[in-house]
Design an enzyme around this catalytic site. Sequence first.
Site, mmCIF file in Angstrom:
data_model
loop_
_atom_site.group_PDB
_atom_site.id
_atom_site.type_symbol
_atom_site.label_atom_id
_atom_site.label_comp_id
_atom_site.label_asym_id
_atom_site.label_seq_id
_atom_site.Cartn_x
_atom_site.Cartn_y
_atom_site.Cartn_z
ATOM 1 N N LYS B 72 44.677 33.180 39.666
ATOM 2 C CA LYS B 72 43.393 33.865 39.890
ATOM 3 C C LYS B 72 43.290 35.094 38.990
ATOM 4 O O LYS B 72 44.269 35.838 38.830
ATOM 5 C CB LYS B 72 43.302 34.276 41.368
ATOM 6 N N SER B 141 36.593 34.496 47.444
ATOM 7 C CA SER B 141 36.529 34.902 46.057
ATOM 8 C C SER B 141 37.409 34.053 45.135
ATOM 9 O O SER B 141 37.186 34.054 43.928
ATOM 10 C CB SER B 141 36.987 36.361 45.956
ATOM 11 N N SER B 165 39.054 34.895 51.461
ATOM 12 C CA SER B 165 38.955 34.396 50.085
ATOM 13 C C SER B 165 39.890 33.264 49.720
ATOM 14 O O SER B 165 39.826 32.754 48.605
ATOM 15 C CB SER B 165 39.172 35.554 49.100
#
Lengths: 423, 423
Positions: B72, B141, B165
């Site tokens: 990420k 996210s 997330s």
Amino acid sequence: MTEMLSAAALAQAIRAGRLTPLDVAERCLEAIRTREGDVQAFTALDADALLTQARAPGLAARPLAGLPVGVKDIIDTVDFPTGRGSPIYTGYRPVADAAIVRMAVRAGGLIAGKMSTTEFAFMQPSPTRNPRRLSHTPGGSSAGSAAAVAAGMLPITLGTQTGGSIIRPASFCGVTGYKPSFKLLPVLGLKPFAWSLDTLGLFGAHVADVAFAAAAISGRDLIPADDGHVPHFALVSTARAHLAAPDAHAALEAAARAAQKAGARVSVLDLPAEVEAADAACGPVQAFEAALAFADEWDRHHGELSDTLASYLASAQHVTPDEYDAARRASRRARHALADAAAGFDAILTFSATGEAPAGHATTGSPVFNRLWTLTGAPCVNVAGLTGASGLPIGVQVVGRFGRDRATLGAARFLERAIHDGH
Amino acid sequence: MTEMLSAAALAQAIRAGRLTPLDVAERCLEAIRTREGDVQAFTALDADALLTQARAPGLAARPLAGLPVGVKDIIDTVDFPTGRGSPIYTGYRPVADAAIVRMAVRAGGLIAGKMSTTEFAFMQPSPTRNPRRLSHTPGGSSAGSAAAVAAGMLPITLGTQTGGSIIRPASFCGVTGYKPSFKLLPVLGLKPFAWSLDTLGLFGAHVADVAFAAAAISGRDLIPADDGHVPHFALVSTARAHLAAPDAHAALEAAARAAQKAGARVSVLDLPAEVEAADAACGPVQAFEAALAFADEWDRHHGELSDTLASYLASAQHVTPDEYDAARRASRRARHALADAAAGFDAILTFSATGEAPAGHATTGSPVFNRLWTLTGAPCVNVAGLTGASGLPIGVQVVGRFGRDRATLGAARFLERAIHDGH
């Protein structure tokens, strides 16, 4: 010896119109011109920028009143290189300020420069010398932060403690060091060493100065009330008392007597076995986390690590997750047992360090009287004012209850006054 | 639809000599060529570097067996730009890898590239689209991390959760998301949002895949035993059950029935008031910490923040230390009350999200069924396999006891099999 600068008194003088932030900045720069060549507390300093900042309007009304602040060099700053005490990061310029730097600036502090640190805040000494006697270590790892305050070059500096890196140099340099409760001040933007232990704190001339600065920066009510409260101290020598030099014992006894003379109760407290046992848990917790915190430097920059750190990290790799988890459980038990044992007291009174600052600069001294309190997360204050056999400072440590920082600072201030009045 | 890649199965095939790491890398790159144009999960990818790494000798014997890993983009990497989903950091190259990246590399993982994130892992969507239906959000996210696994482009990706997330995008994309116990995986080198909440985790095709990868990366014993243990689930709908769509209720009921059919006990558990109350504590904790975590961006780059984040941070500045401390106390009480209430169960079974992935890309969905479990630090697993009214995935969430990650993964695997067998 230059006189130390009291942050609280300077801020009061600025607010009363007797001084301006520019006057204070100039006074600091004058002390720096006189002392820094010997002391070597700074890794970066921008005198012109400090003077420019000090001319900004409206500073007097802000919490830190335009006072200069020194920042330990493992804390990220955009405006100054952040070398972290390591050749790996020479000239490194972070893209963002650490949260605490922004907090200090927002509070009306002026970032004066960066203060020397041992390599990554571990044990490899920085070039800084003890302002009280240049032939001696200032302690570590927050060497420059403690020395700059002791030399009267700055009224407030930021430091960090993972083992004993605030309280020990404060003791050696004869200044006040304040390690707040764990996580009271945010560590975002600091180079981590061990995330369960790394704690941000402050140095100042006196207890009132670190309380003032911590309150101004954090927006918290940390300034002890002047309500005449007389603390009940638990005198704790720990299972490691034999590692303290005779003059450290003498200093602790003198502090206890001064407190009693000022009206305080002082009761000897033997720490519960669970608390003493946690001292052994500091090692695996710190090592396991450090092995991960320095994974990149180990993998990519091995040759640029000092032998001291490289050999520490080499053995740290062998701490297993099970050993780490067991040490974490031991520290949790210690935290609860300490809370119970200390419940009847306002604060613990104990050693700050094993004695005076060691001679020479090959070592920064031992954290043996600090690491347990770092592990428990308790607020700690080094109270200055006493000296050892050779005339160098020996501090004593006030350890409070977790989250009770204001009361801890209050007990420390009581003791500071008692020591002062007793002399 | 490309088939998902099972990390555990691929590693087994590599170890058995039926596949090489190069075969796997080429399979991933083939899926990326086919799907990435639509899905847009990557912010950086270096196919040549991946193929070069995959040819390194000895990978098969290492814990991750040379499998490609997606990271990420709020996680620091030296070899790829780390844009953090914000124009402020476009092209930013950190000086060091995050600890978790080094851990993955040391375990024999190959860093394939960076995965899209919402702006600083908050709410402003990334360009990523849901591989199950491109017109829908993948959630946030950790959008790219969930989507890349769903699209069969990568077997393992790293993500983070501060509110919801990991679990929410896993539910929306029909993959397994695993949010470990707080601090099980080190967050050093991640852009913080809220340090009491930020948790690093993993995405994979199935429960066995995230367990395999988490064990390989952390060196911990996280792979559940195949001992035939039949879990006792606490069915929890929370005080926010009315916010779940009818098909989310149907999915939760179907999961409970499947578990029962497979022999498990499922008992309805009403959460104690202290636990439910902590849901309201998430707001002040996250906001107070975010206001400090983004102090630099707020002070220096205000115009480059999205309106969403800027207005959130504007109100976050008003959370006082007292409100923050009260919220932290409430979350501590909740942690203890939850431990007591859940003591008789192997795991909690509850909603992963409010329903299917919302249509469009203006929102990434709601973390309303996630933030309480993030606050308590409990391990959470999104179990895939069920679908909603329109045929998109709806996951269910298995929440375990703090520090009991292996048992939690075991309960999740039991449920996954039960759901699979029940279809």
